[in-house]
Enzyme design. Structure first.
Site, mmCIF file in Angstrom:
data_model
loop_
_atom_site.group_PDB
_atom_site.id
_atom_site.type_symbol
_atom_site.label_atom_id
_atom_site.label_comp_id
_atom_site.label_asym_id
_atom_site.label_seq_id
_atom_site.Cartn_x
_atom_site.Cartn_y
_atom_site.Cartn_z
ATOM 1 N N GLU A 70 53.153 41.613 9.762
ATOM 2 C CA GLU A 70 53.238 40.640 8.670
ATOM 3 C C GLU A 70 54.679 40.176 8.510
ATOM 4 O O GLU A 70 55.576 41.025 8.474
ATOM 5 C CB GLU A 70 52.737 41.288 7.377
ATOM 6 C CG GLU A 70 52.590 40.312 6.232
ATOM 7 C CD GLU A 70 52.030 40.986 4.990
ATOM 8 O OE1 GLU A 70 52.733 40.967 3.952
ATOM 9 O OE2 GLU A 70 50.913 41.542 5.048
ATOM 10 N N ARG A 76 47.680 47.031 1.825
ATOM 11 C CA ARG A 76 48.802 46.829 2.740
ATOM 12 C C ARG A 76 48.242 46.719 4.150
ATOM 13 O O ARG A 76 47.265 47.391 4.503
ATOM 14 C CB ARG A 76 49.805 47.989 2.676
ATOM 15 C CG ARG A 76 50.668 48.018 1.406
ATOM 16 C CD ARG A 76 51.663 46.872 1.395
ATOM 17 N NE ARG A 76 52.609 46.960 0.295
ATOM 18 C CZ ARG A 76 52.436 46.392 -0.891
ATOM 19 N NH1 ARG A 76 51.322 45.716 -1.130
ATOM 20 N NH2 ARG A 76 53.359 46.496 -1.825
#
Length: 312
Positions: A256, A228
């Site tokens: 993101e 992540r």
């Protein structure tokens, strides 16, 4: 009364679903397909973000199981406090291992062997020959040794690495050897040529790869993140990349999706893929099999697979 099951895939497209449920299709659209209070089993829309994932949870007063189609559960965790006690949260263990491990190897090989430079050279009709690093004889460190970390090591084996070290939350021994606890990480980093991140995002791993972590990596080593984005301190990584001391390959970033103009786009020595570790042709068949199996177990009152936690 027949219970509802919310699926992000139309039920008609999934073989093996048990009878006895009202199957409702919801893939994150503005309108709910039915009253969330009637939902007993909720399969979270895939890759739609936290806001969509948790939106119906507060109203799901009858839900008994929440199933993600991702390996991580961090996008669902903010809504768990709205659920009653005894709700099982299950992840998609078994769905993404092959695809994510494939991409991890692709990013490693592309970065080491200079594939991005060859692509740019082809665009400019330049013959960029020379010697490039090989994966063979390299020392590799896998940080996060769950099912995806193990799948990555399975695929590393034929590449004749000098050594593969493994780190997880706690120490254990596997068929492949010792798994070190996180506390051993500082001592393992200086000898690794390639550091692969495949850990879940938790309070313990958020910002794990900070300036101190990166400073311990050996000169010229490669950081690969298929975990992540927030596991890595973006500013600290950019500083190391701009110094030329380290290289990196990221399938996930923080923020993101990466916005236009962000310095990561043009950081030297960096290869970026747009969070596609699990987004392959292998995903949907495996996800459908998981949903059918879990719901068959649910209908029969059998224990579910992949229970990550139970609310209390």
């Amino acid at each position: 009364m027949t219970s509802d099951v919310w699926l992000p895939v139309p039920a008609a497209e999934i073989e093996g679903l048990p009878e006895g449920f009202n199957y409702r299709f919801w893939d994150g659209g503005q309108d709910f397909p039915a009253d969330p209070a009637d939902c007993a089993f909720y399969v979270v829309p895939y890759m739609k973000g936290t806001e969509i994932a948790v939106r119906p949870l507060a109203a799901m007063t009858s839900v008994r199981a929440v199933q993600t189609l991702s390996a991580g559960i961090d996008h669902v965790e903010p809504g768990l406090g709205d659920l009653s006690a005894g709700v099982h949260l299950c992840n998609a263990r078994g769905v993404h291992e092959a695809s994510t491990a494939e991409l991890a190897l692709a990013l490693i090989l592309a970065s080491l062997r200079g594939i991005p430079g060859f692509v740019h050279g082809q665009d400019k009709e330049e013959w960029r020959d020379g010697f490039y690093p090989a994966l063979a004889d390299k020392s590799v460190l896998i940080v996060g040794y769950g099912s995806i970390g193990a799948a990555i090591e399975d695929r590393l084996t034929p590449f004749e690495c000098a050594r593969v070290a493994r780190v997880a939350r706690s120490a254990r021994t596997t068929a492949r050897g010792l798994v070190h606890p996180l506390a051993d990480l500082p001592g393992l980093l200086p000898s690794a040529d390639v550091v692969i991140l495949s850990t879940p995002l938790t309070e313990a791993t958020q910002g794990l790869v900070n300036a101190d972590f990166l400073s311990r990596m050996k000169d010229g080593s490669l950081l690969v993140n298929v975990a992540r984005g927030p596991v890595v301190d973006t500013k600290a990584l950019i500083a190391e990349l701009e110094s030329g001391r380290l290289r990196a390959a990221l399938d996930v970033t923080d923020p993101e999706p990466l916005p236009a103009g962000h310095p990561l786009w043009h950081a030297p020595g960096l290869l970026i893929s747009p969070h596609v570790g699990g987004s392959t042709s292998a995903f949907m068949p495996r996800a459908k099999r998981l949903m059918a199996d879990q719901l068959t177990r649910f209908a029969a009152g059998e224990p579910l697979r992949n229970i990550v936690l139970t609310t209390h």
